[in-house]
Design a protein around this motif. Structure first.
Motif, PDB file in Angstrom:
ATOM      1  N   GLN A   1       0.845  -1.188   0.000  1.00 48.42           N
ATOM      2  CA  GLN A   1       0.000   0.000   0.000  1.00 48.42           C
ATOM      3  C   GLN A   1       0.883   1.242   0.000  1.00 48.42           C
ATOM      4  O   GLN A   1       2.007   1.198   0.480  1.00 48.42           O
ATOM      5  CB  GLN A   1      -0.916   0.042   1.219  1.00 48.42           C
ATOM      6  CG  GLN A   1      -0.182   0.199   2.529  1.00 48.42           C
ATOM      7  CD  GLN A   1      -1.126   0.409   3.696  1.00 48.42           C
ATOM      8  OE1 GLN A   1      -2.336   0.515   3.511  1.00 48.42           O
ATOM      9  NE2 GLN A   1      -0.587   0.472   4.879  1.00 48.42           N
TER      10      GLN A   1
ATOM     11  N   PRO B   1       0.755   4.657   1.674  1.00 47.77           N
ATOM     12  CA  PRO B   1      -0.044   5.337   2.685  1.00 47.77           C
ATOM     13  C   PRO B   1      -0.474   6.751   2.293  1.00 47.77           C
ATOM     14  O   PRO B   1      -1.478   7.250   2.802  1.00 47.77           O
ATOM     15  CB  PRO B   1       0.867   5.361   3.919  1.00 47.77           C
ATOM     16  CG  PRO B   1       2.233   5.103   3.424  1.00 47.77           C
ATOM     17  CD  PRO B   1       2.096   4.333   2.147  1.00 47.77           C
ATOM     18  N   THR B   2       0.222   7.385   1.370  1.00 43.44           N
ATOM     19  CA  THR B   2      -0.153   8.751   0.987  1.00 43.44           C
ATOM     20  C   THR B   2      -1.396   8.795   0.107  1.00 43.44           C
ATOM     21  O   THR B   2      -2.068   9.819   0.049  1.00 43.44           O
ATOM     22  CB  THR B   2       1.010   9.455   0.256  1.00 43.44           C
ATOM     23  OG1 THR B   2       1.287   8.750  -0.963  1.00 43.44           O
ATOM     24  CG2 THR B   2       2.262   9.487   1.123  1.00 43.44           C
ATOM     25  N   GLN B   3      -1.730   7.689  -0.570  1.00 46.26           N
ATOM     26  CA  GLN B   3      -2.864   7.730  -1.494  1.00 46.26           C
ATOM     27  C   GLN B   3      -4.210   7.669  -0.775  1.00 46.26           C
ATOM     28  O   GLN B   3      -5.239   7.978  -1.373  1.00 46.26           O
ATOM     29  CB  GLN B   3      -2.758   6.638  -2.544  1.00 46.26           C
ATOM     30  CG  GLN B   3      -3.131   5.246  -2.069  1.00 46.26           C
ATOM     31  CD  GLN B   3      -2.847   4.187  -3.108  1.00 46.26           C
ATOM     32  OE1 GLN B   3      -1.741   4.092  -3.624  1.00 46.26           O
ATOM     33  NE2 GLN B   3      -3.837   3.389  -3.419  1.00 46.26           N
ATOM     34  N   GLN B   4      -4.224   7.298   0.487  1.00 43.84           N
ATOM     35  CA  GLN B   4      -5.481   7.216   1.230  1.00 43.84           C
ATOM     36  C   GLN B   4      -6.177   8.573   1.314  1.00 43.84           C
ATOM     37  O   GLN B   4      -7.380   8.631   1.530  1.00 43.84           O
ATOM     38  CB  GLN B   4      -5.235   6.660   2.636  1.00 43.84           C
ATOM     39  CG  GLN B   4      -4.575   5.295   2.649  1.00 43.84           C
ATOM     40  CD  GLN B   4      -5.333   4.253   1.834  1.00 43.84           C
ATOM     41  OE1 GLN B   4      -6.551   4.202   1.841  1.00 43.84           O
ATOM     42  NE2 GLN B   4      -4.589   3.419   1.119  1.00 43.84           N
ATOM     43  N   LYS B   5      -5.422   9.639   1.125  1.00 40.84           N
ATOM     44  CA  LYS B   5      -5.982  10.995   1.191  1.00 40.84           C
ATOM     45  C   LYS B   5      -6.868  11.317  -0.001  1.00 40.84           C
ATOM     46  O   LYS B   5      -7.735  12.179   0.091  1.00 40.84           O
ATOM     47  CB  LYS B   5      -4.860  12.024   1.276  1.00 40.84           C
ATOM     48  CG  LYS B   5      -4.015  11.893   2.518  1.00 40.84           C
ATOM     49  CD  LYS B   5      -2.832  12.826   2.463  1.00 40.84           C
ATOM     50  CE  LYS B   5      -1.915  12.566   3.645  1.00 40.84           C
ATOM     51  NZ  LYS B   5      -0.658  13.268   3.537  1.00 40.84           N
TER      52      LYS B   5
ATOM     53  N   THR C   1      -7.855   8.621  -2.632  1.00 37.87           N
ATOM     54  CA  THR C   1      -8.540   7.508  -3.289  1.00 37.87           C
ATOM     55  C   THR C   1      -8.713   6.343  -2.328  1.00 37.87           C
ATOM     56  O   THR C   1      -7.926   6.177  -1.401  1.00 37.87           O
ATOM     57  CB  THR C   1      -7.773   7.025  -4.547  1.00 37.87           C
ATOM     58  OG1 THR C   1      -8.535   5.989  -5.192  1.00 37.87           O
ATOM     59  CG2 THR C   1      -6.416   6.478  -4.199  1.00 37.87           C
ATOM     60  N   SER C   2      -9.720   5.544  -2.571  1.00 40.18           N
ATOM     61  CA  SER C   2      -9.917   4.326  -1.784  1.00 40.18           C
ATOM     62  C   SER C   2      -9.523   3.085  -2.597  1.00 40.18           C
ATOM     63  O   SER C   2      -9.760   1.967  -2.173  1.00 40.18           O
ATOM     64  CB  SER C   2     -11.371   4.216  -1.331  1.00 40.18           C
ATOM     65  OG  SER C   2     -12.226   4.169  -2.462  1.00 40.18           O
ATOM     66  N   SER C   3      -8.902   3.304  -3.753  1.00 41.21           N
ATOM     67  CA  SER C   3      -8.491   2.198  -4.611  1.00 41.21           C
ATOM     68  C   SER C   3      -7.456   1.325  -3.909  1.00 41.21           C
ATOM     69  O   SER C   3      -6.530   1.836  -3.276  1.00 41.21           O
ATOM     70  CB  SER C   3      -7.889   2.739  -5.909  1.00 41.21           C
ATOM     71  OG  SER C   3      -7.350   1.681  -6.673  1.00 41.21           O
ATOM     72  N   PRO C   4      -7.572  -0.010  -4.054  1.00 39.96           N
ATOM     73  CA  PRO C   4      -6.566  -0.897  -3.453  1.00 39.96           C
ATOM     74  C   PRO C   4      -5.285  -0.997  -4.265  1.00 39.96           C
ATOM     75  O   PRO C   4      -4.284  -1.506  -3.783  1.00 39.96           O
ATOM     76  CB  PRO C   4      -7.287  -2.247  -3.400  1.00 39.96           C
ATOM     77  CG  PRO C   4      -8.233  -2.203  -4.553  1.00 39.96           C
ATOM     78  CD  PRO C   4      -8.681  -0.757  -4.639  1.00 39.96           C
TER      79      PRO C   4
END
Length: 136
Positions: A72, A74-78, A80-83
């Motif tokens: 993962q 961790p910065t993309q959680q801001k 997108t919710s894409s896995p």
């Protein structure tokens, strides 16, 4: 920040499932150099999970290789919710166009693995602030 997602088996370590991982030639040196670059962050992007992922993390940390995320970013959680792991570049022995070696009979696992000298050169051309460590 330039994010590079890196596979484990066949990319960082030989395909030698069930045995203690061994770095493929050039992986440790290149990843160590990239860890020293302030504008590069690494994400481990592997099919490993559970105890096998823990083994890979332990192996990498033991050799001083740091990743900002494991399977993962961790910065993309801001945003997108894409896995799917977000990165600017993906390095994987199974990806089309990734330079790989042709193994000889003595290669652990007997399968092709990433040619880090060529990968380092390609990344150096993409990211101006990275000096290639492999000179021909």
């Amino acid at each position: 920040m330039f994010t590079i997602a890196v596979d484990f088996d066949g990319t960082i370590a030989y395909h030698d499932w069930g045995k203690t991982p061994q770095f493929v030639p050039g992986a440790l040196e290149t990843l160590t150099l990239w860890n020293q670059q302030p504008n590069i962050q690494l994400v481990l992007n592997t099919m490993r999970s559970g105890k096998y992922l823990e083994e890979a993390i332990w192996f990498l940390e033991t050799h001083g290789i740091k990743f900002v995320g494991y399977n993962q970013n961790p910065t993309q959680q801001k945003w997108t919710s894409s896995p799917k792991v977000y990165a600017n570049l993906y390095i994987d022995d199974a990806s089309l166009g990734c330079p790989v070696t042709k193994p000889d009979i003595f290669t652990p696992g007997g399968r092709p693995y990433v040619d880090w000298a060529k990968v380092d050169q390609l990344v150096s051309e993409m990211v101006l602030f990275v000096e290639p460590i492999h000179q021909d």
